[in-house]
Design a protein around this motif. Sequence first.
Motif, PDB file in Angstrom:
ATOM      1  N   PRO A 157       1.567   2.582  -8.278  1.00  0.00           N
ATOM      2  CA  PRO A 157       2.126   3.339  -7.352  1.00  0.00           C
ATOM      3  C   PRO A 157       2.668   2.542  -6.085  1.00  0.00           C
ATOM      4  CG  PRO A 157      -0.038   4.351  -7.853  1.00  0.00           C
ATOM      5  CD  PRO A 157      -0.003   2.767  -8.510  1.00  0.00           C
ATOM      6  N   ALA A 158       3.661   2.844  -5.197  1.00  0.00           N
ATOM      7  CA  ALA A 158       4.108   2.267  -4.282  1.00  0.00           C
ATOM      8  C   ALA A 158       3.130   1.932  -3.088  1.00  0.00           C
ATOM      9  CB  ALA A 158       5.385   3.209  -3.700  1.00  0.00           C
ATOM     10  N   GLU A 159       2.364   3.244  -2.893  1.00  0.00           N
ATOM     11  CA  GLU A 159       1.492   2.959  -1.980  1.00  0.00           C
ATOM     12  C   GLU A 159       0.489   1.803  -2.225  1.00  0.00           C
ATOM     13  OE1 GLU A 159      -1.258   5.714   0.977  1.00  0.00           O
ATOM     14  OE2 GLU A 159      -0.314   6.513  -1.057  1.00  0.00           O
ATOM     15  N   ARG A 160       0.187   1.595  -3.153  1.00  0.00           N
ATOM     16  CA  ARG A 160      -0.785   0.610  -3.683  1.00  0.00           C
ATOM     17  C   ARG A 160      -0.068  -0.729  -3.583  1.00  0.00           C
ATOM     18  NH1 ARG A 160      -3.325   0.114  -9.509  1.00  0.00           N
ATOM     19  NH2 ARG A 160      -3.417   2.407  -8.945  1.00  0.00           N
ATOM     20  N   LEU A 161       1.115  -0.916  -3.839  1.00  0.00           N
ATOM     21  CA  LEU A 161       1.955  -2.226  -3.783  1.00  0.00           C
ATOM     22  C   LEU A 161       2.135  -2.660  -2.325  1.00  0.00           C
ATOM     23  CD1 LEU A 161       3.636  -4.480  -5.175  1.00  0.00           C
ATOM     24  CD2 LEU A 161       5.436  -3.059  -5.161  1.00  0.00           C
ATOM     25  N   LYS A 162       2.366  -1.573  -1.326  1.00  0.00           N
ATOM     26  CA  LYS A 162       2.726  -1.832  -0.199  1.00  0.00           C
ATOM     27  C   LYS A 162       1.379  -2.345   0.374  1.00  0.00           C
ATOM     28  CE  LYS A 162       3.793   0.353   4.247  1.00  0.00           C
ATOM     29  NZ  LYS A 162       2.713  -0.363   5.124  1.00  0.00           N
ATOM     30  N   SER A 163       0.341  -1.833   0.252  1.00  0.00           N
ATOM     31  CA  SER A 163      -1.099  -2.215   0.618  1.00  0.00           C
ATOM     32  C   SER A 163      -1.228  -3.861   0.178  1.00  0.00           C
ATOM     33  CB  SER A 163      -2.278  -1.617   0.217  1.00  0.00           C
ATOM     34  OG  SER A 163      -2.126  -0.306   0.699  1.00  0.00           O
ATOM     35  N   PHE A 164      -0.975  -4.081  -0.838  1.00  0.00           N
ATOM     36  CA  PHE A 164      -1.073  -5.672  -1.386  1.00  0.00           C
ATOM     37  C   PHE A 164      -0.060  -6.632  -0.556  1.00  0.00           C
ATOM     38  CE2 PHE A 164       0.405  -8.872  -4.172  1.00  0.00           C
ATOM     39  CZ  PHE A 164      -0.697  -9.605  -4.547  1.00  0.00           C
ATOM     40  N   LEU A 165       1.154  -6.019  -0.656  1.00  0.00           N
ATOM     41  CA  LEU A 165       2.137  -7.012   0.326  1.00  0.00           C
ATOM     42  C   LEU A 165       1.569  -7.042   1.608  1.00  0.00           C
ATOM     43  CD1 LEU A 165       5.543  -5.203  -1.413  1.00  0.00           C
ATOM     44  CD2 LEU A 165       4.421  -7.594  -1.582  1.00  0.00           C
ATOM     45  N   ASP A 166       1.211  -6.153   2.323  1.00  0.00           N
ATOM     46  CA  ASP A 166       0.695  -5.991   3.640  1.00  0.00           C
ATOM     47  C   ASP A 166      -0.449  -6.943   3.730  1.00  0.00           C
ATOM     48  OD1 ASP A 166       2.482  -3.937   4.478  1.00  0.00           O
ATOM     49  OD2 ASP A 166       1.167  -2.555   4.463  1.00  0.00           O
ATOM     50  N   SER A 167      -1.095  -7.381   2.839  1.00  0.00           N
ATOM     51  CA  SER A 167      -2.387  -8.266   2.818  1.00  0.00           C
ATOM     52  C   SER A 167      -1.794  -9.974   2.836  1.00  0.00           C
ATOM     53  CB  SER A 167      -3.183  -8.103   1.651  1.00  0.00           C
ATOM     54  OG  SER A 167      -2.815  -8.716   0.491  1.00  0.00           O
ATOM     55  N   LEU A 168      -0.497 -10.075   2.707  1.00  0.00           N
ATOM     56  CA  LEU A 168       0.107 -11.463   2.802  1.00  0.00           C
ATOM     57  C   LEU A 168       0.427 -11.666   4.027  1.00  0.00           C
ATOM     58  CD1 LEU A 168       2.361 -11.244  -0.745  1.00  0.00           C
ATOM     59  CD2 LEU A 168      -0.113 -12.000  -0.215  1.00  0.00           C
ATOM     60  N   THR A 169       0.617 -12.978   4.416  1.00  0.00           N
ATOM     61  CA  THR A 169       0.912 -13.292   5.805  1.00  0.00           C
ATOM     62  C   THR A 169       2.524 -13.503   5.971  1.00  0.00           C
ATOM     63  OG1 THR A 169       0.689 -15.673   5.260  1.00  0.00           O
ATOM     64  CG2 THR A 169      -1.221 -14.487   6.086  1.00  0.00           C
ATOM     65  N   THR A 170       3.284 -13.662   4.874  1.00  0.00           N
ATOM     66  CA  THR A 170       4.552 -13.498   4.977  1.00  0.00           C
ATOM     67  C   THR A 170       5.198 -12.671   4.113  1.00  0.00           C
ATOM     68  OG1 THR A 170       4.904 -15.492   3.381  1.00  0.00           O
ATOM     69  CG2 THR A 170       4.567 -16.259   5.693  1.00  0.00           C
ATOM     70  N   ASN A 171       6.606 -12.592   4.133  1.00  0.00           N
ATOM     71  CA  ASN A 171       7.325 -11.661   3.273  1.00  0.00           C
ATOM     72  C   ASN A 171       8.170 -12.179   2.225  1.00  0.00           C
ATOM     73  OD1 ASN A 171       9.428 -12.405   4.864  1.00  0.00           O
ATOM     74  ND2 ASN A 171      10.167 -10.328   5.258  1.00  0.00           N
ATOM     75  N   GLY A 172       7.828 -13.517   2.058  1.00  0.00           N
ATOM     76  CA  GLY A 172       8.528 -14.186   1.082  1.00  0.00           C
ATOM     77  C   GLY A 172       8.168 -13.699  -0.453  1.00  0.00           C
ATOM     78  N   VAL A 173       7.196 -12.881  -0.710  1.00  0.00           N
ATOM     79  CA  VAL A 173       7.018 -11.889  -1.775  1.00  0.00           C
ATOM     80  C   VAL A 173       7.534 -10.613  -1.306  1.00  0.00           C
ATOM     81  CG1 VAL A 173       5.241 -10.737  -3.216  1.00  0.00           C
ATOM     82  CG2 VAL A 173       5.233 -13.463  -3.112  1.00  0.00           C
ATOM     83  N   SER A 174       8.613 -10.143  -1.929  1.00  0.00           N
ATOM     84  CA  SER A 174       8.774  -8.791  -1.342  1.00  0.00           C
ATOM     85  C   SER A 174       9.058  -7.947  -2.481  1.00  0.00           C
ATOM     86  CB  SER A 174      10.259  -8.917  -0.483  1.00  0.00           C
ATOM     87  OG  SER A 174       9.843  -9.283   0.863  1.00  0.00           O
ATOM     88  N   VAL A 175      10.243  -7.092  -2.650  1.00  0.00           N
ATOM     89  CA  VAL A 175      10.278  -5.911  -3.881  1.00  0.00           C
ATOM     90  C   VAL A 175      11.614  -5.835  -4.446  1.00  0.00           C
ATOM     91  CG1 VAL A 175      10.518  -3.450  -3.950  1.00  0.00           C
ATOM     92  CG2 VAL A 175       8.402  -4.438  -2.677  1.00  0.00           C
ATOM     93  N   ASN A 176      11.611  -5.766  -5.516  1.00  0.00           N
ATOM     94  CA  ASN A 176      12.792  -5.560  -6.513  1.00  0.00           C
ATOM     95  C   ASN A 176      12.809  -4.139  -6.795  1.00  0.00           C
ATOM     96  OD1 ASN A 176      15.106  -5.493  -8.196  1.00  0.00           O
ATOM     97  ND2 ASN A 176      13.993  -5.878 -10.092  1.00  0.00           N
TER      98      ASN A 176
END
Length: 298
Positions: A157-176
């Motif tokens: 789910p998008a909510e879980r993916l967002k939480s994972f991305l929020d845990s990274l220190t930069t946004n170099g890993v983002s979303v397609n």
Amino acid sequence: MTDLVKPKISNPVGVIVESFGIGLQEGLKKAVEVGAEGVQIYAVSGETDPANLSASARRELKDRISSLGLTISALCGDLGGHGFQDAQANPAKIDKSKRILELALDLGTNIVTTHIGIVPDDASSPIYAAMQSSCEELSSYASSMGAYFAIETGPEPAERLKSFLDSLTTNGVSVNFDPANMVMVTGDDPVQGVYLLKDYIVHTHAKDGIKLAAEIDPRVVYGYLGFAGMSHDIIADMASDGALFREVPLGEGSVPFDRYLKALQDIGYNGYLTIEREVGHRPEEDIRKAVEFLRAYR
């Protein structure tokens, strides 16, 4: 409640070259013929593997694409298997991913799309830790180059993916953002997904589909460490004539395109809508219709 006014968009329309199934050079010409403005290219193996493209070959390919009036929306750097769930396999995958990103920059795009595996529910699990560690390294590397590794939506789910991305220190890993993956497997709402992931969306896939089964175990589709690996061929077979979900032409499935495109507009996304067609016996016809479907929003 009044019906939504059909949004007017200005996003460029792209197509994944491999969706035509006729090779790179012919696929590039076909992209022009169907009216696409850009292309996404697989860069994992074969003639577009970074290891097989010298500096001069990269310049030639970039010039060839430019001469056709096309731009590259992104490269696909999906390495399959278990994504980045396997800590032992990750060093080699991280290195290969970095080489693909360098190729992307040489070809004129700063986006590489990929699957990282299903993000677990449990953030304290070893699999979560392995994924977080590898994505932290990839994110830092991409950010240092003004680039992105873009995770495809759908496995969780998008909510879980967002939480994972929020845990990274930069946004170099983002979303397609792939709305069809969401409606076909998890049943997640792609419109709400856009608003949730608004800070991370750097590329999208234009695809549609329907969910046939009430409940679907995402591991059956996307694999999981200790379960099975992910295979694009298996997913394509499932999407073509499986009992769980079905990929269908744009506008014929469960993706609410009026509201979805309006949501992308609301968050200020002006990047590519890149058509992906993984099934069907008439890919050129399907893709041409998809281009026309998206252009009707202009």
